[in-house]
Design an enzyme around this catalytic site. Sequence first.
Site, mmCIF file in Angstrom:
data_model
loop_
_atom_site.group_PDB
_atom_site.id
_atom_site.type_symbol
_atom_site.label_atom_id
_atom_site.label_comp_id
_atom_site.label_asym_id
_atom_site.label_seq_id
_atom_site.Cartn_x
_atom_site.Cartn_y
_atom_site.Cartn_z
ATOM 1 N N CYS A 1 4.861 -2.456 2.993
ATOM 2 C CA CYS A 1 5.105 -3.687 2.248
ATOM 3 C C CYS A 1 3.973 -4.686 2.494
ATOM 4 O O CYS A 1 3.361 -4.707 3.575
ATOM 5 C CB CYS A 1 6.394 -4.346 2.703
ATOM 6 S SG CYS A 1 7.878 -3.460 2.246
ATOM 7 N N GLU B 1 4.251 -7.831 3.048
ATOM 8 C CA GLU B 1 4.589 -8.755 4.139
ATOM 9 C C GLU B 1 4.160 -8.161 5.484
ATOM 10 O O GLU B 1 3.598 -8.837 6.337
ATOM 11 C CB GLU B 1 6.100 -9.009 4.198
ATOM 12 C CG GLU B 1 6.666 -9.760 3.020
ATOM 13 C CD GLU B 1 7.053 -8.868 1.855
ATOM 14 O OE1 GLU B 1 6.482 -7.776 1.701
ATOM 15 O OE2 GLU B 1 7.946 -9.278 1.093
ATOM 16 N N ILE C 1 0.870 -1.186 0.000
ATOM 17 C CA ILE C 1 0.000 0.000 0.000
ATOM 18 C C ILE C 1 0.903 1.231 0.000
ATOM 19 O O ILE C 1 1.565 1.523 1.016
ATOM 20 C CB ILE C 1 -0.917 0.002 1.248
ATOM 21 C CG1 ILE C 1 -1.790 -1.262 1.243
ATOM 22 C CG2 ILE C 1 -1.777 1.268 1.259
ATOM 23 C CD1 ILE C 1 -2.669 -1.421 2.470
ATOM 24 N N CYS D 1 12.116 -7.197 2.069
ATOM 25 C CA CYS D 1 13.103 -6.161 2.413
ATOM 26 C C CYS D 1 13.655 -6.409 3.816
ATOM 27 O O CYS D 1 13.138 -7.231 4.578
ATOM 28 C CB CYS D 1 12.466 -4.769 2.313
ATOM 29 S SG CYS D 1 11.427 -4.366 3.731
HETATM 30 N N1 THU Z 1 7.455 -4.272 -1.659
HETATM 31 C C1 THU Z 1 6.738 -5.183 -0.914
HETATM 32 O O1 THU Z 1 5.546 -4.978 -0.646
HETATM 33 N N2 THU Z 1 7.385 -6.295 -0.495
HETATM 34 C C2 THU Z 1 8.663 -6.623 -0.829
HETATM 35 O O2 THU Z 1 9.131 -7.677 -0.446
HETATM 36 C C3 THU Z 1 9.469 -5.712 -1.624
HETATM 37 C C4 THU Z 1 8.840 -4.421 -1.982
HETATM 38 C C5 THU Z 1 6.734 -3.098 -2.174
HETATM 39 C C6 THU Z 1 7.133 -1.773 -1.616
HETATM 40 C C7 THU Z 1 6.754 -0.859 -2.738
HETATM 41 O O3 THU Z 1 5.352 -0.593 -2.674
HETATM 42 C C8 THU Z 1 7.027 -1.678 -3.979
HETATM 43 O O4 THU Z 1 6.959 -3.016 -3.567
HETATM 44 C C9 THU Z 1 8.404 -1.489 -4.570
HETATM 45 O O5 THU Z 1 8.745 -0.212 -4.793
#
Ligand code: THU
Length: 130
Positions: free
Chosen positions: A53, A55, A43, A86
């Site tokens: 993220c 997760e 989001i 991340c």
């Molecule tokens: N992102 C995630 O939701 N999980 C991950 O493991 C890596 C990155 C999201 C953060 C952001 O909204 C987009 O992916 C990458 O810029």
Amino acid sequence: MEKLELLIREAKKAMKRAIAPYSNFRVGVSVLARNRIYTGCNIENPSLMLSECAERVALLKALSEGEKQIKSILIISSDGDYCYPCGSCRQLIYEFAPDADIYIASSKGIKKYNINELLPYGFRREGDED
Ligand code: THU
């Protein structure tokens, strides 16, 4: 339905709900707790630092419902490649889902890890129990 298939299906559904107008990169996560699945998507926010993220969303949903034992976490992303969590999310998993099987699904296959492989020497306060 087989557990992994179910986790993939739910994570894909969650991925479609991602709010990611800035990156156009969608992530879906399913978290299997004791007897139910929680899902999350990323989001994003115009104040980019406030973006969440997938997760974190999924895991915090489970924890806030009182779940204590997280069995599995499955991560999938929109580009078809393996999407590794991340560093911040790894720390969250290290703290709250230390025994979880972590599945990273892609169009090429699925890899399985535990958090000690993804985050060796994670932060833990001295004196805290293992
Ligand atoms: N992102 C995630 O939701 N999980 C991950 O493991 C890596 C990155 C999201 C953060 C952001 O909204 C987009 O992916 C990458 O810029």
